[in-house]
Design an enzyme around this catalytic site. Structure first.
Site, PDB file in Angstrom:
ATOM      1  N   CYS A 257      -7.094 -11.577   8.839  1.00 27.08           N
ATOM      2  CA  CYS A 257      -7.619 -10.342   9.456  1.00 27.08           C
ATOM      3  C   CYS A 257      -9.128 -10.455   9.686  1.00 27.08           C
ATOM      4  O   CYS A 257      -9.858 -11.002   8.864  1.00 27.08           O
ATOM      5  CB  CYS A 257      -7.303  -9.146   8.557  1.00 27.08           C
ATOM      6  SG  CYS A 257      -7.840  -7.580   9.252  1.00 27.08           S
TER       7      CYS A 257
ATOM      8  N   CYS B 151     -13.087  -5.764   4.692  1.00 24.24           N
ATOM      9  CA  CYS B 151     -12.769  -4.870   3.573  1.00 24.24           C
ATOM     10  C   CYS B 151     -12.882  -5.670   2.259  1.00 24.24           C
ATOM     11  O   CYS B 151     -12.103  -6.619   2.051  1.00 24.24           O
ATOM     12  CB  CYS B 151     -11.358  -4.306   3.729  1.00 24.24           C
ATOM     13  SG  CYS B 151     -11.036  -3.709   5.399  1.00 24.24           S
TER      14      CYS B 151
ATOM     15  N   CYS C 182      -9.895  -6.768   0.041  1.00 24.23           N
ATOM     16  CA  CYS C 182      -8.634  -7.213   0.644  1.00 24.23           C
ATOM     17  C   CYS C 182      -8.438  -8.731   0.684  1.00 24.23           C
ATOM     18  O   CYS C 182      -9.242  -9.459   1.278  1.00 24.23           O
ATOM     19  CB  CYS C 182      -8.498  -6.643   2.053  1.00 24.23           C
ATOM     20  SG  CYS C 182      -6.858  -7.014   2.738  1.00 24.23           S
TER      21      CYS C 182
ATOM     22  N   CYS D  63       8.106   0.615   4.704  1.00 21.31           N
ATOM     23  CA  CYS D  63       6.769   0.578   5.294  1.00 21.31           C
ATOM     24  C   CYS D  63       6.395  -0.849   5.681  1.00 21.31           C
ATOM     25  O   CYS D  63       6.419  -1.755   4.847  1.00 21.31           O
ATOM     26  CB  CYS D  63       5.768   1.145   4.290  1.00 21.31           C
ATOM     27  SG  CYS D  63       4.087   1.132   4.912  1.00 21.31           S
TER      28      CYS D  63
ATOM     29  N   CYS E 275       7.909   3.636   8.249  1.00 24.45           N
ATOM     30  CA  CYS E 275       6.457   3.810   8.179  1.00 24.45           C
ATOM     31  C   CYS E 275       5.799   2.513   8.618  1.00 24.45           C
ATOM     32  O   CYS E 275       6.366   1.425   8.440  1.00 24.45           O
ATOM     33  CB  CYS E 275       6.098   4.139   6.735  1.00 24.45           C
ATOM     34  SG  CYS E 275       4.335   4.228   6.411  1.00 24.45           S
TER      35      CYS E 275
ATOM     36  N   CYS F 141       0.029   9.474   6.296  1.00 27.96           N
ATOM     37  CA  CYS F 141      -0.087   8.947   4.936  1.00 27.96           C
ATOM     38  C   CYS F 141      -1.489   8.394   4.801  1.00 27.96           C
ATOM     39  O   CYS F 141      -1.842   7.425   5.475  1.00 27.96           O
ATOM     40  CB  CYS F 141       0.967   7.850   4.744  1.00 27.96           C
ATOM     41  SG  CYS F 141       0.780   6.933   3.208  1.00 27.96           S
TER      42      CYS F 141
ATOM     43  N   ARG G 217       1.133   9.422  -4.110  1.00 33.03           N
ATOM     44  CA  ARG G 217       1.789   8.148  -4.440  1.00 33.03           C
ATOM     45  C   ARG G 217       0.974   7.332  -5.438  1.00 33.03           C
ATOM     46  O   ARG G 217      -0.185   6.997  -5.176  1.00 33.03           O
ATOM     47  CB  ARG G 217       2.045   7.330  -3.167  1.00 33.03           C
ATOM     48  CG  ARG G 217       2.844   6.067  -3.480  1.00 33.03           C
ATOM     49  CD  ARG G 217       3.316   5.328  -2.242  1.00 33.03           C
ATOM     50  NE  ARG G 217       4.064   6.192  -1.362  1.00 33.03           N
ATOM     51  CZ  ARG G 217       3.818   6.332  -0.082  1.00 33.03           C
ATOM     52  NH1 ARG G 217       2.862   5.660   0.499  1.00 33.03           N
ATOM     53  NH2 ARG G 217       4.546   7.161   0.647  1.00 33.03           N
TER      54      ARG G 217
HETATM   55  N1  SAM Z   1      -4.819  -3.577   8.185  1.00 38.20           N
HETATM   56  C1  SAM Z   1      -4.350  -2.267   8.057  1.00 38.20           C
HETATM   57  C2  SAM Z   1      -5.389  -1.312   7.498  1.00 38.20           C
HETATM   58  O1  SAM Z   1      -6.363  -1.768   6.907  1.00 38.20           O
HETATM   59  O2  SAM Z   1      -5.194  -0.111   7.651  1.00 38.20           O
HETATM   60  C3  SAM Z   1      -3.086  -2.155   7.211  1.00 38.20           C
HETATM   61  C4  SAM Z   1      -2.928  -3.013   5.980  1.00 38.20           C
HETATM   62  S1  SAM Z   1      -4.103  -2.729   4.662  1.00 38.20           S
HETATM   63  C5  SAM Z   1      -3.763  -4.071   3.592  1.00 38.20           C
HETATM   64  C6  SAM Z   1      -3.470  -1.268   3.866  1.00 38.20           C
HETATM   65  C7  SAM Z   1      -4.207  -0.725   2.677  1.00 38.20           C
HETATM   66  O3  SAM Z   1      -3.963  -1.519   1.519  1.00 38.20           O
HETATM   67  C8  SAM Z   1      -5.716  -0.671   2.727  1.00 38.20           C
HETATM   68  O4  SAM Z   1      -6.182   0.418   3.453  1.00 38.20           O
HETATM   69  C9  SAM Z   1      -6.090  -0.521   1.263  1.00 38.20           C
HETATM   70  O5  SAM Z   1      -6.204   0.846   0.919  1.00 38.20           O
HETATM   71  C10 SAM Z   1      -4.903  -1.163   0.534  1.00 38.20           C
HETATM   72  N2  SAM Z   1      -5.318  -2.383  -0.187  1.00 38.20           N
HETATM   73  C11 SAM Z   1      -5.624  -3.582   0.361  1.00 38.20           C
HETATM   74  N3  SAM Z   1      -5.974  -4.473  -0.588  1.00 38.20           N
HETATM   75  C12 SAM Z   1      -5.906  -3.828  -1.771  1.00 38.20           C
HETATM   76  C13 SAM Z   1      -6.158  -4.206  -3.124  1.00 38.20           C
HETATM   77  N4  SAM Z   1      -6.593  -5.428  -3.420  1.00 38.20           N
HETATM   78  N5  SAM Z   1      -5.974  -3.300  -4.085  1.00 38.20           N
HETATM   79  C14 SAM Z   1      -5.540  -2.044  -3.777  1.00 38.20           C
HETATM   80  N6  SAM Z   1      -5.294  -1.627  -2.520  1.00 38.20           N
HETATM   81  C15 SAM Z   1      -5.478  -2.501  -1.529  1.00 38.20           C
HETATM   82  C1  DTB Z   2      -1.274   1.771   0.361  1.00 44.16           C
HETATM   83  O1  DTB Z   2      -1.992   2.766   0.173  1.00 44.16           O
HETATM   84  N1  DTB Z   2      -1.087   0.791  -0.506  1.00 44.16           N
HETATM   85  C2  DTB Z   2      -0.226  -0.243   0.035  1.00 44.16           C
HETATM   86  C3  DTB Z   2       0.201   0.376   1.391  1.00 44.16           C
HETATM   87  N2  DTB Z   2      -0.587   1.560   1.471  1.00 44.16           N
HETATM   88  C4  DTB Z   2       0.152  -0.400   2.616  1.00 44.16           C
HETATM   89  C5  DTB Z   2      -0.874  -1.563   0.100  1.00 44.16           C
HETATM   90  C6  DTB Z   2      -1.376  -2.044  -1.234  1.00 44.16           C
HETATM   91  C7  DTB Z   2      -1.858  -3.442  -1.050  1.00 44.16           C
HETATM   92  C8  DTB Z   2      -2.257  -4.088  -2.344  1.00 44.16           C
HETATM   93  C9  DTB Z   2      -2.763  -5.468  -2.129  1.00 44.16           C
HETATM   94  C10 DTB Z   2      -1.750  -6.414  -1.568  1.00 44.16           C
HETATM   95  O2  DTB Z   2      -0.606  -6.484  -2.052  1.00 44.16           O
HETATM   96  O3  DTB Z   2      -2.115  -7.179  -0.650  1.00 44.16           O
HETATM   97 FE1  SF4 Z   3      -7.603  -6.247   7.415  1.00 48.51          FE
HETATM   98 FE2  SF4 Z   3      -7.148  -6.016   4.816  1.00 48.51          FE
HETATM   99 FE3  SF4 Z   3      -9.013  -4.527   5.946  1.00 48.51          FE
HETATM  100 FE4  SF4 Z   3      -6.403  -4.032   6.517  1.00 48.51          FE
HETATM  101  S1  SF4 Z   3      -7.435  -3.799   4.541  1.00 48.51           S
HETATM  102  S2  SF4 Z   3      -8.117  -4.135   7.959  1.00 48.51           S
HETATM  103  S3  SF4 Z   3      -5.617  -6.144   6.410  1.00 48.51           S
HETATM  104  S4  SF4 Z   3      -9.042  -6.765   5.780  1.00 48.51           S
END
Ligand code: SAM
Ligand code: DTB
Ligand code: SF4
Length: 335
Positions: A54, A58, A61, A98, A130, A190, A262
């Site tokens: 990506c 973030c 992430c 989802c 979702c 959500c 959640r």
């Molecule tokens: N790329 C899209 C976005 O950012 O909206 C969808 C996927 S993104 C991985 C969805 C959500 O996962 C993020 O908004 C964040 O709140 C959560 N997330 C990602 N990495 C995480 C982590 N290491 N621990 C907890 N939540 C995480």
């Molecule tokens: C949300 O609030 N938590 C989920 C879902 N929406 C998409 C994602 C959590 C991701 C945790 C890190 C991972 O597994 O990559």
């Molecule tokens: Fe990309 Fe992860 Fe950020 Fe979603 S949370 S926009 S997958 S870097």
């Protein structure tokens, strides 16, 4: 019943957040019992349909291309693989499926056409479908709604003030704009965030302030605890003490009484007793299945044992009155 308010002040939310823990839990449990079937928990299953690579930054992430993590990049999955996964999730008791993609935003290309096909196919299984795909234009939100999308996940993650410390490649307003596009298309919203990003208590209150003062509360509010992943800038952050998670859930429950709260990422680190306190404080939804998007989650059977112990039961799909198919488009609803 508690009033559904959209005029919360930060001070009012902070007063709730700071209550003595057990009083706070009791206050939240009362609101929970008035607005929901106590003990009923919505089960969602997650699938990463496009993983890693990506372009966003973030800091939490593991899927951001710029960080060196163990996540393997995987192109968009095929529709039949996704259907198989949804069928397994349904057989395991999930009512919501989802699909997550590591995209900054949706582009109008063949990949999006394929996601539309996935949405239609999962919808046929009578599950709440979702997606979480990044930013959406109004037209893209409309296409998803037409295909039968039930809910869209798009987290605001933290307070407006702390946002720039965590993400620099998009703004808080970008996030709010997509949420508004989703709402206008008649898709259930959500949106929640993460604790453990290095934020202050005021930032947690600030995040709830933004969500609780949206023109309509999100139907679902995920509260994630940071899953620290090696290679990300937040890999060495301190673990969030469980009482702070309980405080966050209870406060969300009180300020958004009708929403599903959640208990999301981070459950693997919580004991059953700690999770029980989260359910008592108003959590009524979880992600089940041994994987979130890229990180581990409790085993399904362990969760079902926990449900048995705590007297919880899975909620059926479409049980909250929102029928299959889109909510009324906002402009139609207003006329
Ligand atoms: N790329 C899209 C976005 O950012 O909206 C969808 C996927 S993104 C991985 C969805 C959500 O996962 C993020 O908004 C964040 O709140 C959560 N997330 C990602 N990495 C995480 C982590 N290491 N621990 C907890 N939540 C995480
Ligand atoms: C949300 O609030 N938590 C989920 C879902 N929406 C998409 C994602 C959590 C991701 C945790 C890190 C991972 O597994 O990559
Ligand atoms: Fe990309 Fe992860 Fe950020 Fe979603 S949370 S926009 S997958 S870097």
């Amino acid at each position: 019943m508690a009033d559904i308010r959209h005029n919360w002040t930060k001070e009012q939310i902070r007063e709730i957040y700071d209550r003595p823990l057990l009083s706070l839990v009791l206050d939240a449990a009362i609101v929970h019992r008035q607005h929901h079937v106590y003990g009923e928990v919505q089960i969602s299953s997650l699938l990463s349909i496009k993983t890693g690579g990506c372009s966003e930054d973030c800091a939490y992430c593991p899927q951001a291309a710029r960080f060196h993590t163990d996540v393997k990049v995987h192109a968009l999955m095929k529709v039949d693989e996704v259907i198989k996964s949804a069928e397994n999730a349904k057989a395991g008791g999930a009512s919501r499926f989802c699909m997550g993609a590591a995209w900054r935003e949706v582009r109008d290309n063949r990949d999006f056409d394929r996601v539309i096909d996935m949405v239609k196919a999962v919808n046929e299984l009578d599950m709440e479908v979702c997606c979480t795909l990044g930013m959406l234009t109004p037209h893209q939100a409309d296409r998803l709604a037409e295909a039968g999308l039930y809910a869209y996940n798009h987290n605001i993650d933290t307070s407006e003030e702390h946002y720039g410390e965590v993400i620099t490649t998009r703004t808080y307003d970008d996030r709010l704009n997509t949420l508004s596009n989703v709402r206008k298309a008649g898709i259930s919203v959500c949106s929640g965030g993460i604790i453990g990003l290095g934020e202050k208590d005021d930032d947690r209150v600030g995040m709830l302030f933004t969500l609780a003062n949206l023109p309509q509360h999100p139907e679902s509010v995920p509260i994630n605890v940071l899953v620290p992943v090696a290679g990300t800038p937040l890999a060495d952050n301190n673990r969030v003490p469980f009482d702070e998670l309980v405080r966050m859930i209870a406060t969300a429950r009180i300020v958004m009484p009708d929403s599903a709260v959640r208990l999301s990422a981070g459950r693997l680190e919580l004991s059953i007793a700690e999770q029980a306190m989260c359910f008592m404080a108003g959590a009524n939804s979880i992600f089940a299945g041994d994987k979130l998007l890229t990180t581990p989650n409790p085993e399904y059977n362990a969760d079902m044992d926990m449900f048995q112990t705590l007297g919880l039961k899975p909620k059926a799909a479409f049980a909250d009155g929102q029928p299959k198919g889109r909510l009324k488009k906002v402009e139609e609803a207003a006329s």
